[in-house]
Design a protein around this motif. Structure first.
Motif, mmCIF file in Angstrom:
data_model
loop_
_atom_site.group_PDB
_atom_site.id
_atom_site.type_symbol
_atom_site.label_atom_id
_atom_site.label_comp_id
_atom_site.label_asym_id
_atom_site.label_seq_id
_atom_site.Cartn_x
_atom_site.Cartn_y
_atom_site.Cartn_z
ATOM 1 N N SER A 136 13.921 -13.864 -19.448
ATOM 2 C CA SER A 136 12.492 -13.624 -19.601
ATOM 3 C C SER A 136 12.126 -12.307 -18.934
ATOM 4 N N ALA A 137 10.954 -11.801 -19.249
ATOM 5 C CA ALA A 137 10.520 -10.515 -18.693
ATOM 6 C C ALA A 137 10.427 -10.572 -17.174
ATOM 7 N N GLU A 138 9.881 -11.686 -16.649
ATOM 8 C CA GLU A 138 9.744 -11.824 -15.194
ATOM 9 C C GLU A 138 11.110 -11.941 -14.523
ATOM 10 N N ARG B 213 13.948 -10.932 -15.740
ATOM 11 C CA ARG B 213 14.656 -9.665 -15.918
ATOM 12 C C ARG B 213 14.213 -8.640 -14.877
ATOM 13 N N LYS B 214 12.908 -8.616 -14.596
ATOM 14 C CA LYS B 214 12.373 -7.660 -13.623
ATOM 15 C C LYS B 214 12.904 -7.935 -12.230
ATOM 16 N N LYS B 215 12.931 -9.207 -11.829
ATOM 17 C CA LYS B 215 13.419 -9.577 -10.502
ATOM 18 C C LYS B 215 14.913 -9.293 -10.362
ATOM 19 N N ALA B 216 15.685 -9.682 -11.370
ATOM 20 C CA ALA B 216 17.133 -9.455 -11.331
ATOM 21 C C ALA B 216 17.460 -7.971 -11.352
ATOM 22 N N LEU B 217 16.697 -7.224 -12.146
ATOM 23 C CA LEU B 217 16.930 -5.785 -12.240
ATOM 24 C C LEU B 217 16.659 -5.103 -10.910
ATOM 25 N N SER B 218 15.615 -5.543 -10.190
ATOM 26 C CA SER B 218 15.292 -4.972 -8.888
ATOM 27 C C SER B 218 16.417 -5.221 -7.886
ATOM 28 N N THR B 219 16.942 -6.461 -7.877
ATOM 29 C CA THR B 219 18.039 -6.804 -6.964
ATOM 30 C C THR B 219 19.302 -6.020 -7.289
ATOM 31 N N CYS B 220 19.667 -5.967 -8.562
ATOM 32 C CA CYS B 220 20.879 -5.260 -8.977
ATOM 33 C C CYS B 220 20.772 -3.759 -8.723
ATOM 34 N N THR B 221 19.594 -3.203 -8.926
ATOM 35 C CA THR B 221 19.394 -1.773 -8.656
ATOM 36 C C THR B 221 19.635 -1.469 -7.189
#
Length: 309
Positions: free
Chosen positions: A227-229, A231-239
């Motif tokens: 989901s968009a939410e 994806r945003k949280k996971a993307l922040s952690t992975c970044t």
């Protein structure tokens, strides 16, 4: 070998010979080291006392902060003291101890980054199996294996260093003891040891970097199904994790994949991953992590409340 080893101490030339720059080195790195210790200790305390930071990701972050503190402590204090000292002598035994500590905690840093990538892969790509796969017992075993791997790596480095006979110049053109600058002082053909050094440290840095990059590419690719939410949280952690990987492993690979060749910027590159990265890690993980920031706020409020009572 022992009969040829007449050198019992070394002289560290440090980052600079200029008196004014030496004072600047003292001030800058005293600030960096103090901030590193305070920042990492803060993360250690927050993870220990916070009930919201009990996931495997923070379990590994806890050990990363311990490792960062030890890694920086094995290098920074001597650099700080030597910057104001005319006598920058380090004994042979102290030098070998620093080589061992540098690679023990440096290796542990690499293995922890790998464990954190594995944790993120399981959490994002296999969310339903995450509680089973990454249960506490498994995480503890992974940490133990990481320490064993680090110990094996640092032991191999110290064995190579102890094989080097020193019977000539004892001035190390560096601010710390490591196998690379020591090879230049050895009174023997170091070709084989150079190859072993690259095979060990160089391969560890470069292969780990490639493994981590491939892992995060797979993780980021799998986010398309979230989901968009989420994806945003996971993307922040992975970044955040990718930033740390680049900050540490790129300079390491630059240094350890070519020990027989040196450049004028080598010392500054070494400064970046031995002192800069442990300093930046707490900032990266707190500034980009909402859960850690919330835990810090709660701890601060609890402290203010307890003092006002």
């Amino acid at each position: 070998m022992q009969q040829n080893k007449t050198v019992t101490e070394f002289i560290l030339l440090g980052l600079t010979q200029d008196p004014l720059r030496q004072k600047m080195v003292f001030l800058i790195f005293l600030i960096f080291y103090t901030a590193t210790v305070v920042g990492n200790l803060l993360i250690i305390v927050i993870i220990q006392v916070s009930r919201t930071l009990g996931s495997p990701m923070y379990f590994f972050l806890f050990y990363l902060s311990i490792t960062d503190t030890c890694f920086s402590t094995s290098i920074a204090p001597r650099l700080i003291i030597d910057s104001l000292s005319e006598n920058r002598v380090i004994s042979y035994n102290e030098c070998m101890t620093q080589v061992f500590a540098l690679h023990l905690f440096g290796g542990m840093e690499i293995f922890l980054l790998i464990l954190m990538a594995i944790d993120r892969y399981v959490a994002i790509c296999k969310p339903l199996q995450y509680p089973t796969i990454m249960r506490r017992q498994v995480c503890i075993i992974m940490i133990i294996l990481a320490w064993i791997g680090s110990f094996i790596h640092s032991t191999s480095q110290i064995i190579l260093a102890l094989k080097l006979p020193f019977c000539g110049p004892n001035m190390i053109d560096h601010y710390c003891c490591d196998l690379q600058p020591l090879l230049k002082l050895a009174c023997m053909d170091t070709y084989v040891i150079n190859l072993l050094f690259v095979f060990d440290s160089g391969a560890l840095c470069s292969s780990s970097f490639l493994f981590l990059m491939v892992s995060y590419i797979v993780i980021l690719y799998s986010l398309r199904n979230h989901s968009a939410e989420g994806r945003k949280k996971a993307l922040s952690t992975c970044t955040t994790h990718i930033i740390v990987v680049f900050l540490f492993l790129v300079p390491c690979a630059f240094i350890y994949t070519r020990p027989s060749v040196s450049f004028s910027i080598d010392k500054m590159v070494t400064v970046f991953y031995t002192i800069g990265t442990p300093f930046l890690n707490p900032l990266v993980y707190t500034l980009r992590n909402a859960e850690v920031k919330n835990a810090i706020r709660k701890l601060w409020r609890a402290k203010i409340t307890s003092e006002s009572i």
